[in-house]
Structures are given as C-alpha cells and as structure tokens.
Scaffold this motif. Structure first.
Motif, mmCIF file in Angstrom:
data_model
loop_
_atom_site.group_PDB
_atom_site.id
_atom_site.type_symbol
_atom_site.label_atom_id
_atom_site.label_comp_id
_atom_site.label_asym_id
_atom_site.label_seq_id
_atom_site.Cartn_x
_atom_site.Cartn_y
_atom_site.Cartn_z
ATOM 1 N N VAL A 164 0.844 -1.185 0.000
ATOM 2 C CA VAL A 164 0.000 0.000 0.000
ATOM 3 C C VAL A 164 0.884 1.241 0.000
ATOM 4 O O VAL A 164 2.018 1.209 0.489
ATOM 5 C CB VAL A 164 -0.967 0.039 1.215
ATOM 6 C CG1 VAL A 164 -1.990 -1.069 1.117
ATOM 7 C CG2 VAL A 164 -0.230 -0.025 2.524
ATOM 8 N N ARG A 165 0.355 2.315 -0.575
ATOM 9 C CA ARG A 165 1.029 3.607 -0.587
ATOM 10 C C ARG A 165 0.022 4.635 -0.122
ATOM 11 O O ARG A 165 -1.166 4.510 -0.403
ATOM 12 C CB ARG A 165 1.545 3.946 -1.981
ATOM 13 C CG ARG A 165 2.574 2.923 -2.472
ATOM 14 C CD ARG A 165 3.280 3.385 -3.715
ATOM 15 N NE ARG A 165 4.170 4.512 -3.483
ATOM 16 C CZ ARG A 165 5.411 4.429 -3.014
ATOM 17 N NH1 ARG A 165 5.914 3.256 -2.688
ATOM 18 N NH2 ARG A 165 6.161 5.499 -2.868
ATOM 19 N N LEU A 166 0.491 5.657 0.582
ATOM 20 C CA LEU A 166 -0.379 6.678 1.130
ATOM 21 C C LEU A 166 0.026 8.050 0.619
ATOM 22 O O LEU A 166 1.207 8.405 0.645
ATOM 23 C CB LEU A 166 -0.300 6.663 2.664
ATOM 24 C CG LEU A 166 -1.129 7.711 3.408
ATOM 25 C CD1 LEU A 166 -2.628 7.490 3.180
ATOM 26 C CD2 LEU A 166 -0.802 7.678 4.897
ATOM 27 N N GLY A 168 3.596 -1.750 9.869
ATOM 28 C CA GLY A 168 3.566 -2.730 10.942
ATOM 29 C C GLY A 168 2.463 -3.736 10.714
ATOM 30 O O GLY A 168 1.829 -3.775 9.670
ATOM 31 N N ARG A 169 2.232 -4.535 11.721
ATOM 32 C CA ARG A 169 1.195 -5.545 11.673
ATOM 33 C C ARG A 169 0.565 -5.576 13.048
ATOM 34 O O ARG A 169 1.239 -5.390 14.048
ATOM 35 C CB ARG A 169 1.793 -6.911 11.330
ATOM 36 C CG ARG A 169 0.768 -8.007 11.311
ATOM 37 C CD ARG A 169 1.100 -9.182 10.436
ATOM 38 N NE ARG A 169 1.574 -8.944 9.110
ATOM 39 C CZ ARG A 169 0.841 -8.533 8.084
ATOM 40 N NH1 ARG A 169 -0.410 -8.237 8.249
ATOM 41 N NH2 ARG A 169 1.358 -8.383 6.900
ATOM 42 N N GLY A 190 -1.719 -13.159 11.866
ATOM 43 C CA GLY A 190 -2.503 -12.984 10.652
ATOM 44 C C GLY A 190 -3.336 -11.716 10.657
ATOM 45 O O GLY A 190 -4.194 -11.537 9.801
ATOM 46 N N GLY A 191 -3.094 -10.831 11.625
ATOM 47 C CA GLY A 191 -3.845 -9.584 11.703
ATOM 48 C C GLY A 191 -3.526 -8.685 10.522
ATOM 49 O O GLY A 191 -2.569 -8.899 9.786
ATOM 50 N N PRO A 192 -4.346 -7.665 10.342
ATOM 51 C CA PRO A 192 -4.143 -6.788 9.192
ATOM 52 C C PRO A 192 -2.850 -5.997 9.292
ATOM 53 O O PRO A 192 -2.319 -5.772 10.380
ATOM 54 C CB PRO A 192 -5.356 -5.853 9.244
ATOM 55 C CG PRO A 192 -5.862 -5.929 10.634
ATOM 56 C CD PRO A 192 -5.480 -7.272 11.155
ATOM 57 N N GLY A 193 -2.365 -5.576 8.125
ATOM 58 C CA GLY A 193 -1.207 -4.712 8.074
ATOM 59 C C GLY A 193 -1.591 -3.319 8.536
ATOM 60 O O GLY A 193 -2.764 -2.941 8.556
ATOM 61 N N LEU A 194 -0.599 -2.546 8.902
ATOM 62 C CA LEU A 194 -0.824 -1.224 9.449
ATOM 63 C C LEU A 194 0.142 -0.242 8.803
ATOM 64 O O LEU A 194 1.328 -0.524 8.666
ATOM 65 C CB LEU A 194 -0.599 -1.275 10.964
ATOM 66 C CG LEU A 194 -0.953 -0.072 11.789
ATOM 67 C CD1 LEU A 194 -2.443 0.226 11.721
ATOM 68 C CD2 LEU A 194 -0.558 -0.332 13.249
ATOM 69 N N LEU A 195 -0.373 0.902 8.398
ATOM 70 C CA LEU A 195 0.439 1.980 7.844
ATOM 71 C C LEU A 195 0.049 3.239 8.601
ATOM 72 O O LEU A 195 -1.131 3.602 8.639
ATOM 73 C CB LEU A 195 0.169 2.141 6.351
ATOM 74 C CG LEU A 195 0.823 3.308 5.641
ATOM 75 C CD1 LEU A 195 2.341 3.133 5.624
ATOM 76 C CD2 LEU A 195 0.301 3.413 4.229
ATOM 77 N N VAL A 196 1.026 3.898 9.232
ATOM 78 C CA VAL A 196 0.742 5.074 10.049
ATOM 79 C C VAL A 196 1.639 6.221 9.600
ATOM 80 O O VAL A 196 2.866 6.093 9.590
ATOM 81 C CB VAL A 196 0.980 4.795 11.553
ATOM 82 C CG1 VAL A 196 0.735 6.059 12.370
ATOM 83 C CG2 VAL A 196 0.103 3.659 12.034
#
Length: 134
Positions: A60-62, A76-77, A82-88
């Motif tokens: 993903v790109r923001l 992060g995760r 198996g949790g979703p990926g995280l982008l902050v």
C-alpha cells in the motif's frame, strides 16, 4: 431503485428519493482508516490505515493532498497472528516534510503491485477520503 431516482406516490406524483452523500464504503482490502471519512477535529495528529494487503509483490502507498508520504510512514502488523497490516503517517513527527495546517485534507491509499526494480509499481485499486483539521 438507484439512489437519486424517483418513485411514484399513491396519486402518481413523483417524489425524489434522498441522494446519498456519504463517503463510499471501504474496499474489501481495507479494514479501517483514521481519521474517519468526514471527521472534523482539532486533535488530529496522524493518518492510520489498516489493510489486508499481505501478498508477495503487493503493498500500500499513502498520499495526502496529492503528496506521497509512504516513505515517511511506519509499516507494521497488528499483534494478532494474521492480523491486518498497518500503515501510520504521523504528521506531527513529519511536519518538516508535509505540514498539515487547519482545513480540509484528502488522503488516498493505493493498493499497488511492484512491477520492476526500485519504486516502479502498478496501482491496482485506490480509496480516497477527506478529513478536516480545525
């Protein structure tokens, strides 16, 4: 019946149905976005995207207000297996790169597939929303 279409009342008079002005639903590959679409707050300090893009070659790109901030964001995760990926993207920490002043802003998260060496990628899908810093 489609949003914005008309319907006939009991006496044959057409009455317009309400027009849907809400933000579009999140695509299946997104879990959540913060701030929430349309959110207005003086305390906004970051943009957070939870996603299900975990396949090889995809990411993903923001972008905020048309500026790609991915390289200034943290990936992060969630703690669950198996949790979703995280982008902050913490715009308080990155204020020298892209200061976000009070007003309306637009964030866009792209689901991308790497196509070559370096930063070359193909956009597979996108989701955009707006928020307001007061």
């Amino acid at each position: 019946m489609a949003i914005g279409a008309t319907a006939c009342g009991e006496e044959g008079v057409e009455t317009p149905e309400p027009v849907d002005t809400t933000e579009p639903a999140l695509p299946a590959w997104l879990v959540s976005v913060e701030p929430m679409p349309g959110q207005r707050s003086a305390s906004l300090r970051r943009v957070e995207v939870q996603h299900r893009v975990v396949t090889d070659g995809e990411n993903v790109r923001l972008s905020i207000d048309g500026v790609d901030v991915t390289s200034y964001a943290e990936f992060g995760r969630e703690e669950t297996v198996g949790g979703p990926g995280l982008l902050v993207y913490d715009f308080e920490q990155a204020r020298d790169f892209l200061p976000l002043d009070p007003g309306e802003h637009t964030a866009t998260v792209d689901r991308v597939r790497l196509t070559g060496i370096g930063e070359e990628f193909e956009i597979l899908d996108s989701y955009s929303w707006s928020f307001t810093i007061q």
